[in-house]
Design an enzyme around this catalytic site. Structure first.
Site, PDB file in Angstrom:
ATOM      1  N   ARG A  50      66.492  20.750  46.753  1.00  0.00           N
ATOM      2  CA  ARG A  50      65.991  20.916  45.383  1.00  0.00           C
ATOM      3  C   ARG A  50      66.115  22.365  44.929  1.00  0.00           C
ATOM      4  O   ARG A  50      66.152  22.629  43.728  1.00  0.00           O
ATOM      5  CB  ARG A  50      64.508  20.527  45.314  1.00  0.00           C
ATOM      6  CG  ARG A  50      64.253  19.065  45.485  1.00  0.00           C
ATOM      7  CD  ARG A  50      62.809  18.763  45.236  1.00  0.00           C
ATOM      8  NE  ARG A  50      62.407  19.279  43.937  1.00  0.00           N
ATOM      9  CZ  ARG A  50      61.155  19.423  43.531  1.00  0.00           C
ATOM     10  NH1 ARG A  50      60.174  19.106  44.316  1.00  0.00           N
ATOM     11  NH2 ARG A  50      60.879  19.890  42.330  1.00  0.00           N
ATOM     12  N   LEU A  53      46.796  23.313  29.841  1.00  0.00           N
ATOM     13  CA  LEU A  53      47.144  24.522  29.075  1.00  0.00           C
ATOM     14  C   LEU A  53      48.285  24.237  28.108  1.00  0.00           C
ATOM     15  O   LEU A  53      48.311  24.744  26.979  1.00  0.00           O
ATOM     16  CB  LEU A  53      47.538  25.661  30.036  1.00  0.00           C
ATOM     17  CG  LEU A  53      46.452  26.115  31.015  1.00  0.00           C
ATOM     18  CD1 LEU A  53      47.016  27.113  32.024  1.00  0.00           C
ATOM     19  CD2 LEU A  53      45.284  26.752  30.259  1.00  0.00           C
ATOM     20  N   CYS A  63      50.884  17.237  43.008  1.00  0.00           N
ATOM     21  CA  CYS A  63      52.044  17.398  43.876  1.00  0.00           C
ATOM     22  C   CYS A  63      51.553  18.041  45.154  1.00  0.00           C
ATOM     23  O   CYS A  63      50.374  18.352  45.274  1.00  0.00           O
ATOM     24  CB  CYS A  63      53.134  18.224  43.208  1.00  0.00           C
ATOM     25  SG  CYS A  63      52.729  19.954  43.122  1.00  0.00           S
ATOM     26  N   ARG A 121      47.728  20.737  39.897  1.00  0.00           N
ATOM     27  CA  ARG A 121      48.667  21.125  38.840  1.00  0.00           C
ATOM     28  C   ARG A 121      48.513  20.346  37.533  1.00  0.00           C
ATOM     29  O   ARG A 121      49.385  19.568  37.142  1.00  0.00           O
ATOM     30  CB  ARG A 121      50.107  21.024  39.360  1.00  0.00           C
ATOM     31  CG  ARG A 121      50.365  21.952  40.505  1.00  0.00           C
ATOM     32  CD  ARG A 121      51.793  21.931  40.962  1.00  0.00           C
ATOM     33  NE  ARG A 121      52.624  22.884  40.246  1.00  0.00           N
ATOM     34  CZ  ARG A 121      53.900  23.096  40.537  1.00  0.00           C
ATOM     35  NH1 ARG A 121      54.486  22.423  41.485  1.00  0.00           N
ATOM     36  NH2 ARG A 121      54.592  23.983  39.855  1.00  0.00           N
ATOM     37  N   PRO A 122      47.426  20.561  36.815  1.00  0.00           N
ATOM     38  CA  PRO A 122      47.238  19.896  35.522  1.00  0.00           C
ATOM     39  C   PRO A 122      48.167  20.474  34.451  1.00  0.00           C
ATOM     40  O   PRO A 122      48.843  21.489  34.683  1.00  0.00           O
ATOM     41  CB  PRO A 122      45.783  20.219  35.179  1.00  0.00           C
ATOM     42  CG  PRO A 122      45.467  21.465  35.930  1.00  0.00           C
ATOM     43  CD  PRO A 122      46.319  21.465  37.162  1.00  0.00           C
ATOM     44  N   ASP A 159      55.829  31.844  44.983  1.00  0.00           N
ATOM     45  CA  ASP A 159      57.022  31.192  45.533  1.00  0.00           C
ATOM     46  C   ASP A 159      57.633  31.957  46.709  1.00  0.00           C
ATOM     47  O   ASP A 159      58.586  31.478  47.325  1.00  0.00           O
ATOM     48  CB  ASP A 159      58.080  31.000  44.434  1.00  0.00           C
ATOM     49  CG  ASP A 159      57.722  29.858  43.496  1.00  0.00           C
ATOM     50  OD1 ASP A 159      56.763  29.128  43.777  1.00  0.00           O
ATOM     51  OD2 ASP A 159      58.419  29.697  42.468  1.00  0.00           O
ATOM     52  N   LYS A 180      66.997  28.520  39.701  1.00  0.00           N
ATOM     53  CA  LYS A 180      66.548  27.161  39.356  1.00  0.00           C
ATOM     54  C   LYS A 180      65.470  27.215  38.262  1.00  0.00           C
ATOM     55  O   LYS A 180      65.532  26.467  37.286  1.00  0.00           O
ATOM     56  CB  LYS A 180      65.967  26.485  40.603  1.00  0.00           C
ATOM     57  CG  LYS A 180      65.230  25.192  40.318  1.00  0.00           C
ATOM     58  CD  LYS A 180      64.690  24.558  41.575  1.00  0.00           C
ATOM     59  CE  LYS A 180      63.366  25.086  42.046  1.00  0.00           C
ATOM     60  NZ  LYS A 180      62.186  24.627  41.289  1.00  0.00           N
ATOM     61  N   ASN A 181      64.499  28.104  38.436  1.00  0.00           N
ATOM     62  CA  ASN A 181      63.365  28.118  37.506  1.00  0.00           C
ATOM     63  C   ASN A 181      63.727  28.680  36.140  1.00  0.00           C
ATOM     64  O   ASN A 181      62.930  28.611  35.208  1.00  0.00           O
ATOM     65  CB  ASN A 181      62.195  28.904  38.106  1.00  0.00           C
ATOM     66  CG  ASN A 181      61.492  28.109  39.189  1.00  0.00           C
ATOM     67  OD1 ASN A 181      61.829  26.946  39.436  1.00  0.00           O
ATOM     68  ND2 ASN A 181      60.522  28.723  39.844  1.00  0.00           N
TER      69      ASN A 181
HETATM   70  C1  UD1 Z   1      56.307  27.612  37.776  1.00  0.00           C
HETATM   71  C2  UD1 Z   1      57.454  27.549  38.755  1.00  0.00           C
HETATM   72  C3  UD1 Z   1      56.929  27.466  40.178  1.00  0.00           C
HETATM   73  C4  UD1 Z   1      55.968  28.617  40.457  1.00  0.00           C
HETATM   74  C5  UD1 Z   1      54.876  28.687  39.388  1.00  0.00           C
HETATM   75  C6  UD1 Z   1      53.990  29.913  39.531  1.00  0.00           C
HETATM   76  C7  UD1 Z   1      59.203  26.442  37.500  1.00  0.00           C
HETATM   77  C8  UD1 Z   1      60.021  25.227  37.297  1.00  0.00           C
HETATM   78  N1  UD1 Z   1      58.254  26.373  38.453  1.00  0.00           N
HETATM   79  O1  UD1 Z   1      55.572  26.403  37.909  1.00  0.00           O
HETATM   80  O2  UD1 Z   1      58.050  27.530  41.072  1.00  0.00           O
HETATM   81  O3  UD1 Z   1      55.362  28.420  41.719  1.00  0.00           O
HETATM   82  O4  UD1 Z   1      55.479  28.744  38.074  1.00  0.00           O
HETATM   83  O5  UD1 Z   1      54.754  31.081  39.497  1.00  0.00           O
HETATM   84  O6  UD1 Z   1      59.400  27.452  36.864  1.00  0.00           O
HETATM   85  N2  UD1 Z   1      47.832  25.336  35.452  1.00  0.00           N
HETATM   86  C9  UD1 Z   1      46.770  24.698  34.854  1.00  0.00           C
HETATM   87  N3  UD1 Z   1      46.992  23.998  33.701  1.00  0.00           N
HETATM   88  C10 UD1 Z   1      48.230  23.946  33.120  1.00  0.00           C
HETATM   89  C11 UD1 Z   1      49.307  24.606  33.728  1.00  0.00           C
HETATM   90  C12 UD1 Z   1      49.068  25.297  34.904  1.00  0.00           C
HETATM   91  O7  UD1 Z   1      45.657  24.741  35.354  1.00  0.00           O
HETATM   92  O8  UD1 Z   1      48.361  23.315  32.065  1.00  0.00           O
HETATM   93  C13 UD1 Z   1      47.611  26.076  36.704  1.00  0.00           C
HETATM   94  C14 UD1 Z   1      48.442  25.533  37.864  1.00  0.00           C
HETATM   95  O9  UD1 Z   1      47.816  24.438  38.496  1.00  0.00           O
HETATM   96  C15 UD1 Z   1      48.535  26.745  38.758  1.00  0.00           C
HETATM   97  C16 UD1 Z   1      48.624  27.895  37.745  1.00  0.00           C
HETATM   98  O10 UD1 Z   1      48.084  27.395  36.533  1.00  0.00           O
HETATM   99  O11 UD1 Z   1      47.366  26.862  39.508  1.00  0.00           O
HETATM  100  C17 UD1 Z   1      50.013  28.424  37.480  1.00  0.00           C
HETATM  101  O12 UD1 Z   1      50.879  27.353  37.200  1.00  0.00           O
HETATM  102  P1  UD1 Z   1      52.170  27.514  36.275  1.00  0.00           P
HETATM  103  O13 UD1 Z   1      52.455  28.973  36.068  1.00  0.00           O
HETATM  104  O14 UD1 Z   1      52.013  26.666  35.083  1.00  0.00           O
HETATM  105  O15 UD1 Z   1      53.296  26.905  37.214  1.00  0.00           O
HETATM  106  P2  UD1 Z   1      54.509  25.999  36.804  1.00  0.00           P
HETATM  107  O16 UD1 Z   1      55.017  26.380  35.466  1.00  0.00           O
HETATM  108  O17 UD1 Z   1      54.166  24.575  37.050  1.00  0.00           O
END
Ligand code: UD1
Length: 429
Positions: free
Chosen positions: A405, A133, A124, A129-130, A313, A22-23
């Site tokens: 999902r 970045l 969520c 989850r901001p 995950d 999925k990811n």
């Molecule tokens: C993806 C995966 C999710 C997995 C996660 C971490 C998909 C669709 N989802 O989610 O299943 O659990 O990677 O391996 O691929 N963060 C910030 N600012 C940002 C972006 C992220 O602070 O702009 C933080 C998040 O809140 C979290 C951390 O960085 O604490 C990692 O998040 P991120 O790697 O971005 O996860 P996703 O891409 O949302």
């Protein structure tokens, strides 16, 4: 609404096909927005999230045609995504709120049209989850980013530049990687996430004519090209699904052959921890054979980390297994701040778990007891299914839309390996 009903205590045995990840599938589908040429993706899983994203892409101008690769439980679908032109650069709130990964349309829209307006996804169940970045990185490569009325508007001609992520983000790396392919210059992404799904995306972009080096490392270099062309690509197998079923085999004292190409290669981080817990993996021509290779599940310490570390995950599923370990286990969650929601539900099944901040101490018990349970996110729901498979008595898992999902044909796959599991109508939950 439906629930999953599991009669626990049945040993799993047989071959279990692992679906497309999925990811990986979600960003790959978004890459379809980058070209007029048509992107054909094979091995897409049949999942609610795939449908949700497909609907969004169609709103933005894509035309998607599907064909099945067969009706076996292991076969995915093929989607041909053609985006002759972008009809809208706006991803509305109603669509983005359903699935956070919708934010991944931002990079491709901005790169192709010079503008993208995407609803902020909001929080969520597993945390705040901001997307700061993502936004900072778009600014680093030449975009102007504004926030207004719950939407982010990014615009401008991308010039490329140096992006240094202060923390590793899978989604931000993917978003900037896609955008950088069409920038008017070179982009260097430092401290990039190294998850196999990012390499999958990069290889697909290469097949579309992108110029990317450093794939698989924490430093990606992208030389922008004026346009990308169509391509055909096969989605990698789902390493989280595979890890979850390896735990199912161990918890039921069974043995499964997980069918999927390249599984050992993409499961770094997961295999090491599961091996410490006593699970054995043997590579076969088709995938991996897995079973518990010790008398009992061994208590371990595990800390979630970006790849190649132990994935967040897999944390909830590992915890389900550790409820039955010999001694105790300590599990620390470092990626998301609110990812222990399975704990009270596992405790309702008899588990002995104490949470202190980001660390859970799990004291092994002899047996879990079936109970009605529900979870608020995908992996937490899977941990309850795993607990139910091993528990004495009947477990009812409610709110199964989470499972739909992310776990393709869960009931069929587990039933075909000996589980007593079914979907039934839920009463009013
Ligand atoms: C993806 C995966 C999710 C997995 C996660 C971490 C998909 C669709 N989802 O989610 O299943 O659990 O990677 O391996 O691929 N963060 C910030 N600012 C940002 C972006 C992220 O602070 O702009 C933080 C998040 O809140 C979290 C951390 O960085 O604490 C990692 O998040 P991120 O790697 O971005 O996860 P996703 O891409 O949302």
């Amino acid at each position: 609404m439906e629930k999953i009903v599991i009669e626990g205590g049945h040993r799993l045995q047989g071959q279990l096909p692992i679906s497309g990840a999925k990811n990986s599938a979600l960003p790959l589908m978004c890459a379809g927005l980058l070209t007029r040429g048509g992107l054909t993706l094979h091995n897409l899983p049949h999942l609610a999230d795939i449908k949700t994203l497909a609907n969004l892409l169609c709103e933005l101008g894509s035309v998607i045609n599907y064909s099945e690769e067969g009706w076996d439980i292991g076969s995915g679908q093929t989607a041909n995504i053609v985006t002759d032109s972008i009809s809208s650069t706006t991803a509305p709130y109603e669509m983005v709120r359903k699935m956070r990964a919708s934010i991944l349309v931002l990079g491709p829209l901005l790169a192709r049209e010079g503008e993208a307006i995407v609803s902020l996804p909001g929080g969520c169940a597993i945390g705040n989850r901001p997307i700061d970045l993502h936004l900072k990185a778009f600014e680093d490569i030449g975009a102007v980013v504004e926030l207004k009325d719950g939407y982010v508007r990014a615009s401008g001609k991308l010039t490329g530049g140096i992006v240094h992520f202060p923390t590793v983000s899978v989604g931000a790396t993917e978003n900037i990687l896609m955008a950088a392919c069409l920038a008017d210059g070179t982009t260097v992404i430092e401290n990039a996430a190294q998850e196999p799904e990012i390499s999958d995306l990069a290889h697909c972009l290469l097949a579309m004519g992108a110029k990317i080096s450093g794939i698989g490392s924490s430093r990606l270099e992208v030389i922008g090209v004026p346009e990308l062309h169509g391509a055909e690509y096969t989605v990698m197998p789902d390493r989280i699904e595979a890890g979850s079923y390896a735990i199912a085999a161990a918890m039921t004292g069974g043995e499964l052959e997980l069918i999927g190409q390249k599984l050992p290669l993409v499961m770094t981080g997961t295999l090491g921890i599961l091996e410490q817990a006593g699970i054995k993996f043997t590579e076969t021509d088709h995938g991996l054979i897995t079973h518990l290779d010790s008398d009992n599940i061994i208590g371990i310490n595990a800390v979630t980390q970006p790849y190649p570390g132990f994935p967040t995950d897999m944390q909830a599923q590992l915890m389900a297994m550790m409820t039955l370990c010999d001694g105790a286990s300590v599990i620390t969650e470092t990626i998301f701040e609110n990812r222990f929601m399975h704990v009270p539900e596992l405790c309702r099944m008899g588990a002995d778990i104490t949470v202190n901040g980001a660390t859970a101490t799990v004291r092994g018990i002899k047996r879990l007891l079936g109970a009605p349970v529900m979870a608020t996110d995908l992996r937490a729901s899977m941990s309850l299914v795993l607990a139910g498979l091993a528990a004495e008595g009947t477990t009812e898992v409610n709110r199964i839309y989470h499972l739909d999902r992310g776990y393709e044909r869960l009931v069929q796959k587990l039933s075909s390996c000996g589980a007593k599991i079914s979907r039934q109508k839920a009463d009013g939950i």
